[in-house]
Each structure stands twice: as C-alpha cells, then as structure tokens.
Design a protein around this motif. Structure first.
Motif, short mmCIF file in Angstrom:
data_model
loop_
_atom_site.label_atom_id
_atom_site.label_comp_id
_atom_site.label_asym_id
_atom_site.label_seq_id
_atom_site.Cartn_x
_atom_site.Cartn_y
_atom_site.Cartn_z
N ASP A 7 -17.30 -12.18 3.37
CA ASP A 7 -16.66 -13.31 4.27
C ASP A 7 -16.52 -14.64 3.89
OD1 ASP A 7 -16.27 -11.27 6.29
OD2 ASP A 7 -18.03 -11.73 7.34
N VAL A 8 -17.61 -15.06 3.26
CA VAL A 8 -17.55 -16.25 2.48
C VAL A 8 -16.45 -16.29 1.30
CG1 VAL A 8 -18.95 -17.75 0.86
CG2 VAL A 8 -20.09 -16.85 2.94
N ALA A 9 -16.29 -15.18 0.54
CA ALA A 9 -15.41 -15.15 -0.49
C ALA A 9 -13.75 -14.99 0.15
CB ALA A 9 -15.59 -13.92 -1.23
N ILE A 10 -13.50 -14.54 1.12
CA ILE A 10 -12.43 -14.65 2.09
C ILE A 10 -11.92 -15.91 2.22
CG2 ILE A 10 -11.09 -13.66 3.80
CD1 ILE A 10 -11.17 -11.56 1.63
N GLU A 11 -12.96 -16.79 2.95
CA GLU A 11 -12.83 -18.14 3.43
C GLU A 11 -12.69 -18.94 2.05
OE1 GLU A 11 -11.88 -20.83 5.79
OE2 GLU A 11 -12.39 -18.88 6.51
N MET A 12 -13.18 -18.72 1.06
CA MET A 12 -13.09 -19.44 -0.41
C MET A 12 -11.56 -19.22 -0.57
SD MET A 12 -12.73 -18.99 -4.00
CE MET A 12 -13.31 -17.12 -3.97
N LEU A 13 -11.00 -18.16 -0.58
CA LEU A 13 -9.65 -17.83 -0.98
C LEU A 13 -8.87 -18.66 -0.25
CD1 LEU A 13 -9.69 -14.05 -1.49
CD2 LEU A 13 -9.00 -15.90 -3.16
N ARG A 14 -8.84 -18.81 1.18
CA ARG A 14 -8.00 -19.49 1.96
C ARG A 14 -8.19 -21.05 1.50
NH1 ARG A 14 -10.26 -16.14 6.15
NH2 ARG A 14 -9.00 -14.46 6.98
N THR A 15 -9.47 -21.54 1.25
CA THR A 15 -9.50 -23.07 0.80
C THR A 15 -8.89 -23.11 -0.44
OG1 THR A 15 -11.65 -22.86 1.90
CG2 THR A 15 -10.97 -24.76 0.15
N ILE A 41 -13.06 -11.55 -7.07
CA ILE A 41 -14.12 -11.79 -6.53
C ILE A 41 -14.37 -11.05 -5.21
CG2 ILE A 41 -15.86 -13.41 -5.34
CD1 ILE A 41 -14.43 -15.73 -7.04
N ALA A 42 -13.59 -11.31 -4.21
CA ALA A 42 -13.52 -10.49 -3.01
C ALA A 42 -13.35 -9.06 -3.11
CB ALA A 42 -12.63 -11.09 -2.01
N LEU A 43 -12.50 -8.66 -4.06
CA LEU A 43 -12.35 -7.13 -4.17
C LEU A 43 -13.39 -6.57 -4.57
CD1 LEU A 43 -8.55 -7.16 -5.59
CD2 LEU A 43 -9.51 -6.78 -3.23
N ASN A 44 -14.00 -7.21 -5.53
CA ASN A 44 -15.09 -6.30 -6.31
C ASN A 44 -16.56 -6.38 -5.58
OD1 ASN A 44 -14.87 -5.17 -9.19
ND2 ASN A 44 -13.67 -7.18 -9.10
N LEU A 45 -16.63 -7.69 -4.54
CA LEU A 45 -17.72 -7.55 -3.58
C LEU A 45 -17.60 -6.36 -2.77
CD1 LEU A 45 -17.92 -11.34 -2.74
CD2 LEU A 45 -19.87 -9.85 -3.28
N ASN A 46 -16.36 -6.12 -2.35
CA ASN A 46 -16.14 -5.09 -1.10
C ASN A 46 -16.31 -3.88 -1.64
OD1 ASN A 46 -15.88 -4.91 1.64
ND2 ASN A 46 -13.75 -3.74 1.14
N LEU A 94 -18.54 -21.47 -4.52
CA LEU A 94 -18.78 -20.52 -5.71
C LEU A 94 -20.15 -20.45 -6.27
CD1 LEU A 94 -15.53 -22.00 -7.63
CD2 LEU A 94 -15.74 -19.75 -6.99
N ASP A 95 -20.90 -21.54 -6.24
CA ASP A 95 -22.38 -21.46 -6.61
C ASP A 95 -23.11 -20.42 -5.86
OD1 ASP A 95 -21.86 -23.10 -8.70
OD2 ASP A 95 -22.63 -25.00 -7.56
N ARG A 96 -22.73 -20.65 -4.32
CA ARG A 96 -23.43 -19.74 -3.50
C ARG A 96 -23.05 -18.36 -3.66
NH1 ARG A 96 -22.32 -19.39 2.98
NH2 ARG A 96 -23.53 -17.87 3.46
N ILE A 97 -21.90 -17.95 -3.96
CA ILE A 97 -21.50 -16.60 -4.29
C ILE A 97 -22.14 -16.18 -5.53
CG2 ILE A 97 -19.55 -15.10 -5.14
CD1 ILE A 97 -17.91 -16.90 -3.31
#
Length: 107
Positions: A7-15, A41-46, A94-97
């Motif tokens: 969810d963090v990665a998806i929000e990062m994409l919006r930003t 990022i999001a695709l490989n996370l999922n 990005l650092d958090r991810i």
C-alpha cells in the motif's frame, strides 16, 4: 499474504506520477525508466507476497533494486535540471520500502 508495504508503494506511485510526467517531457527515456522502475516495486512486492522460497526472495530483491533505481532516476533528473529537488517525503518513502524489503530478504 498481503504486505502493508505494498500500500505504501501504491501511494508512492500516486505521489510520483507528476514527477514521471515532468521528467518524461524533458527526457522520454529517463521518464520511461523512472516509470518502469517505480511500477516494478509494486508489481514485485505483490508477486513476492504470493510466491514461496527462492521465488519470493527474488521478487523482493528485484523490488528493492527497483526502489534504488527510482532514487537514482530522481537524482539524475535533479542533476540534469528536469526537476528542482526530489521531494524529501518521497525519498523517505523509498528508504522505508528498501528497509522493509531488506528485512524481508533476511528472514
């Protein structure tokens, strides 16, 4: 297993979306690379969340590398004058991810 960091990665994409568009108008190749790395990022996370064993870990390593690539794209775009300064909150995300993925690859 759903990951909260997804969810963090998806929000990062919006930003990141307006930044991708801005960079893409100045440098289509860099804009495309930034977009591909960010979506990776999001695709490989999922995908990793629903994989097992080495495949799971490989997806998380790929997502972590893509997060580092997004940061590098932002630094390059800034150095070339395509953007003023990369948003600090975006860089923190990005650092958090990366930190989360680093922990996941070590368990």
């Amino acid at each position: 297993m759903a990951l909260r960091i997804y969810d963090v990665a998806i929000e990062m994409l919006r930003t990141l979306r307006p930044v991708i568009e801005r960079v893409g108008t100045k440098d289509p190749n860099l804009g495309d690379q930034l977009r591909r790395a960010a979506t990776s990022i999001a695709l490989n996370l999922n995908e990793g969340a629903y994989s097992q064993g080495r495949n799971e870990r490989a997806r998380w390593y790929t997502a972590m590398g893509s997060a580092a690539e997004v940061r590098a794209c932002l630094e390059v775009a800034e150095a070339l004058g395509y953007i003023e300064k990369a948003d600090e909150n975006l860089l923190d995300t990005l650092d958090r991810i990366v930190a989360t993925l680093h922990r996941l690859t070590r368990r």
